[in-house]
Design a protein around this motif. Structure first.
Motif, PDB file in Angstrom:
ATOM      1  N   VAL A  54      -0.524   8.798  -7.222  1.00 13.47           N
ATOM      2  CA  VAL A  54       0.512   7.782  -7.455  1.00 13.47           C
ATOM      3  C   VAL A  54       0.583   6.831  -6.265  1.00 13.47           C
ATOM      4  O   VAL A  54       0.690   5.609  -6.440  1.00 13.47           O
ATOM      5  N   ASN A  55       0.494   7.368  -5.058  1.00 17.10           N
ATOM      6  CA  ASN A  55       0.543   6.518  -3.867  1.00 17.10           C
ATOM      7  C   ASN A  55      -0.628   5.550  -3.808  1.00 17.10           C
ATOM      8  O   ASN A  55      -0.492   4.410  -3.350  1.00 17.10           O
ATOM      9  N   ILE A  56      -1.796   5.995  -4.270  1.00 15.91           N
ATOM     10  CA  ILE A  56      -2.973   5.126  -4.292  1.00 15.91           C
ATOM     11  C   ILE A  56      -2.754   3.943  -5.231  1.00 15.91           C
ATOM     12  O   ILE A  56      -3.126   2.803  -4.928  1.00 15.91           O
ATOM     13  N   LEU A  57      -2.129   4.209  -6.373  1.00  7.66           N
ATOM     14  CA  LEU A  57      -2.037   3.211  -7.432  1.00  7.66           C
ATOM     15  C   LEU A  57      -0.819   2.308  -7.344  1.00  7.66           C
ATOM     16  O   LEU A  57      -0.703   1.356  -8.121  1.00  7.66           O
ATOM     17  N   THR A  58       0.103   2.597  -6.448  1.00  3.29           N
ATOM     18  CA  THR A  58       1.322   1.785  -6.363  1.00  3.29           C
ATOM     19  C   THR A  58       1.293   0.898  -5.129  1.00  3.29           C
ATOM     20  O   THR A  58       0.727   1.258  -4.107  1.00  3.29           O
ATOM     21  N   PRO A  59       1.936  -0.276  -5.218  1.00  6.30           N
ATOM     22  CA  PRO A  59       1.918  -1.218  -4.097  1.00  6.30           C
ATOM     23  C   PRO A  59       2.873  -0.802  -2.985  1.00  6.30           C
ATOM     24  O   PRO A  59       3.788  -0.009  -3.186  1.00  6.30           O
ATOM     25  N   THR A  60       2.649  -1.348  -1.813  1.00  8.66           N
ATOM     26  CA  THR A  60       3.511  -1.128  -0.660  1.00  8.66           C
ATOM     27  C   THR A  60       4.166  -2.453  -0.303  1.00  8.66           C
ATOM     28  O   THR A  60       3.538  -3.500  -0.358  1.00  8.66           O
ATOM     29  N   TYR A  61       5.442  -2.391   0.046  1.00  6.05           N
ATOM     30  CA  TYR A  61       6.176  -3.591   0.425  1.00  6.05           C
ATOM     31  C   TYR A  61       6.668  -3.473   1.861  1.00  6.05           C
ATOM     32  O   TYR A  61       6.982  -2.393   2.332  1.00  6.05           O
ATOM     33  N   SER A  62       6.748  -4.590   2.534  1.00  3.48           N
ATOM     34  CA  SER A  62       7.318  -4.619   3.872  1.00  3.48           C
ATOM     35  C   SER A  62       8.365  -5.719   3.934  1.00  3.48           C
ATOM     36  O   SER A  62       8.121  -6.842   3.493  1.00  3.48           O
ATOM     37  N   LEU A  63       9.551  -5.377   4.433  1.00  6.99           N
ATOM     38  CA  LEU A  63      10.605  -6.380   4.552  1.00  6.99           C
ATOM     39  C   LEU A  63      10.524  -7.069   5.906  1.00  6.99           C
ATOM     40  O   LEU A  63      10.943  -6.539   6.919  1.00  6.99           O
ATOM     41  N   LEU A  64       9.968  -8.244   5.908  1.00 11.08           N
ATOM     42  CA  LEU A  64       9.952  -9.086   7.094  1.00 11.08           C
ATOM     43  C   LEU A  64      10.639 -10.386   6.693  1.00 11.08           C
ATOM     44  O   LEU A  64       9.995 -11.379   6.377  1.00 11.08           O
ATOM     45  N   LEU A  65      11.966 -10.326   6.641  1.00 12.79           N
ATOM     46  CA  LEU A  65      12.827 -11.397   6.169  1.00 12.79           C
ATOM     47  C   LEU A  65      12.704 -11.609   4.656  1.00 12.79           C
ATOM     48  O   LEU A  65      13.647 -11.986   3.994  1.00 12.79           O
ATOM     49  N   SER A  66      11.524 -11.371   4.103  1.00 14.13           N
ATOM     50  CA  SER A  66      11.341 -11.439   2.654  1.00 14.13           C
ATOM     51  C   SER A  66      10.452 -10.277   2.247  1.00 14.13           C
ATOM     52  O   SER A  66       9.829  -9.638   3.085  1.00 14.13           O
ATOM     53  N   LEU A  67      10.399  -9.992   0.956  1.00 14.11           N
ATOM     54  CA  LEU A  67       9.623  -8.851   0.470  1.00 14.11           C
ATOM     55  C   LEU A  67       8.151  -9.227   0.399  1.00 14.11           C
ATOM     56  O   LEU A  67       7.746 -10.087  -0.377  1.00 14.11           O
TER      57      LEU A  67
END
Length: 393
Positions: free
Chosen positions: A364-377
């Protein structure tokens, strides 16, 4: 005719178990994981160089870091004392490292990428040591790589949190040795958010020497085994005290301090200003590894291991509160990754079968995206670079 997926997966795990037992093949497998993972998550600064799409902020951050590398202990006086950017003054470890080896900001980032195989090596080593299951150690490491913890080595552009992640992991590996103090201090001087997760190391050491089932004994015995007789506990305490002492000296002699004030960008609950984006940010920090932490917390309470439960859950809550005290929740909560290794230690000590659940988490971790909050997503998605390349050509 469809291939027998279950059989293929079993054969692959047999291959992993066989070759991880050989120290030379162990290194080869770590390097292969690194190459394949980095091929999927193409390094951010290399991408920007190829497309020449540096922003004004990118250039200003590079200049800031280069100045800090040249003079690591000189505060950035052109920013007001309460400015959030002043927090970067205290990322001293990577600046000193770059200063010693004559690296600039970009080369320091490339070194960060090249340290990923080291992270993989220690991760597999620790999980295999506590679970005695090479397949679980392999997939458990994959599950971590495809969360922000692993992504940071390729995408953490000029923040250098990955140096702290690696330092914490090495300190966990050497929990019996005074050398762990050195790696903990190095992590603290990347970011003070390293302190909270580092407090899990004495619990890891305590559970290694005093198995979970025995913690149901009287409180006095458990306290003695985990605190007074636990060398790792005192080494972490010494590390924190040394860090505080050095920070006081830095403040008095160089005016280096963590910014405070209405414009500092540090306030309890500040991260929640992002509203609906917060669940994505929290998920992206550890992805489904968070389920391991939550399942372990529930198990500890259900089995009435209250001493361990209070320690384990307390640190996770602390990491969570610290992560929401800044805008970039993903990067901050990712520091809690160290708790996952305590979960694997528990898996190795209890009878319940967890391997299939860990395999599921990895996929599941391989297939799902990662987001980082740096003022915006900011979306970091596996294979997105391949889609972009295919559309262009």
């Amino acid at each position: 005719m469809l291939p027998n997926i279950s059989l293929l997966f079993t054969k692959f795990n047999y291959f992993v178990i066989k070759y991880l037992q050989n120290k030379y093949w162990y290194v080869v497998i770590c390097l292969l994981i690194f190459l394949i993972f980095s091929f999927i998550y193409f390094p951010e600064i290399i991408r920007k160089r190829v497309h020449d799409d540096w922003t004004v902020i990118d250039i200003s951050v590079q200049e800031f870091v280069n100045n800090k590398i040249e003079k690591p202990l000189q505060p950035t006086l052109n920013f007001p004392p309460e400015d959030h950017f002043r927090k970067r003054d205290l990322r001293i470890t990577p600046y000193l490292l770059a200063n010693v080896f004559s690296l600039n900001s970009l080369r320091l980032f490339y070194l960060q990428i090249l340290l990923l195989p080291v992270f993989i090596w220690f991760s597999i080593k620790i999980i295999n040591r506590v679970t005695k299951n090479a397949a679980v150690s392999f997939w458990g490491t994959i599950a971590l790589l495809f969360s922000y913890v692993g992504n940071s080595f390729n995408y953490d552009t000029l923040f250098y949190d990955s140096y702290a992640y690696l330092g914490l992991l090495i300190a966990l590996y050497f929990y019996k040795s005074p050398a762990s103090i050195l790696f903990l201090l190095a992590s603290y001087f990347v970011d003070e958010r390293s302190i909270a997760p580092s407090l899990i190391i004495p619990l890891f050491a305590g559970l290694t020497n005093f198995p979970l089932q025995k913690t149901a004994q009287d409180f006095k015995t458990t306290f003695r085994k985990f605190i007074t007789e636990n060398k790792s506990f005192w080494m972490v305490c010494i590390s924190v005290l040394i860090y505080v002492f050095i920070r006081i000296l830095f403040y008095k002699n160089y005016h280096l301090n963590t910014p405070i004030g209405k414009d500092s960008g540090v306030s309890l609950g500040l991260g929640f200003i992002h509203g609906a984006k917060i669940p994505f940010a929290i998920f992206s920090s550890l992805k489904l590894n968070i389920l391991l932490i939550l399942a372990a917390s529930f198990y500890l309470i259900k089995k009435k291991y209250y001493f361990v439960a209070l320690w384990f859950i307390g640190i996770f809550i602390t990491c969570f509160l610290v992560s929401t005290a800044v805008e970039d929740v993903t990067r901050s909560l990712a520091y809690a990754f160290l708790l996952v290794f305590v979960v694997y230690l528990m898996v190795g000590q209890i009878e319940e079968k967890a391997s299939r659940f860990i395999y599921f988490i990895a996929f599941v971790n391989i297939l799902t995206p990662t987001y980082s909050l740096l003022l915006s997503l900011y979306k970091i998605e596996a294979f997105s670079w391949f889609v972009h390349f295919s559309q262009k050509y």
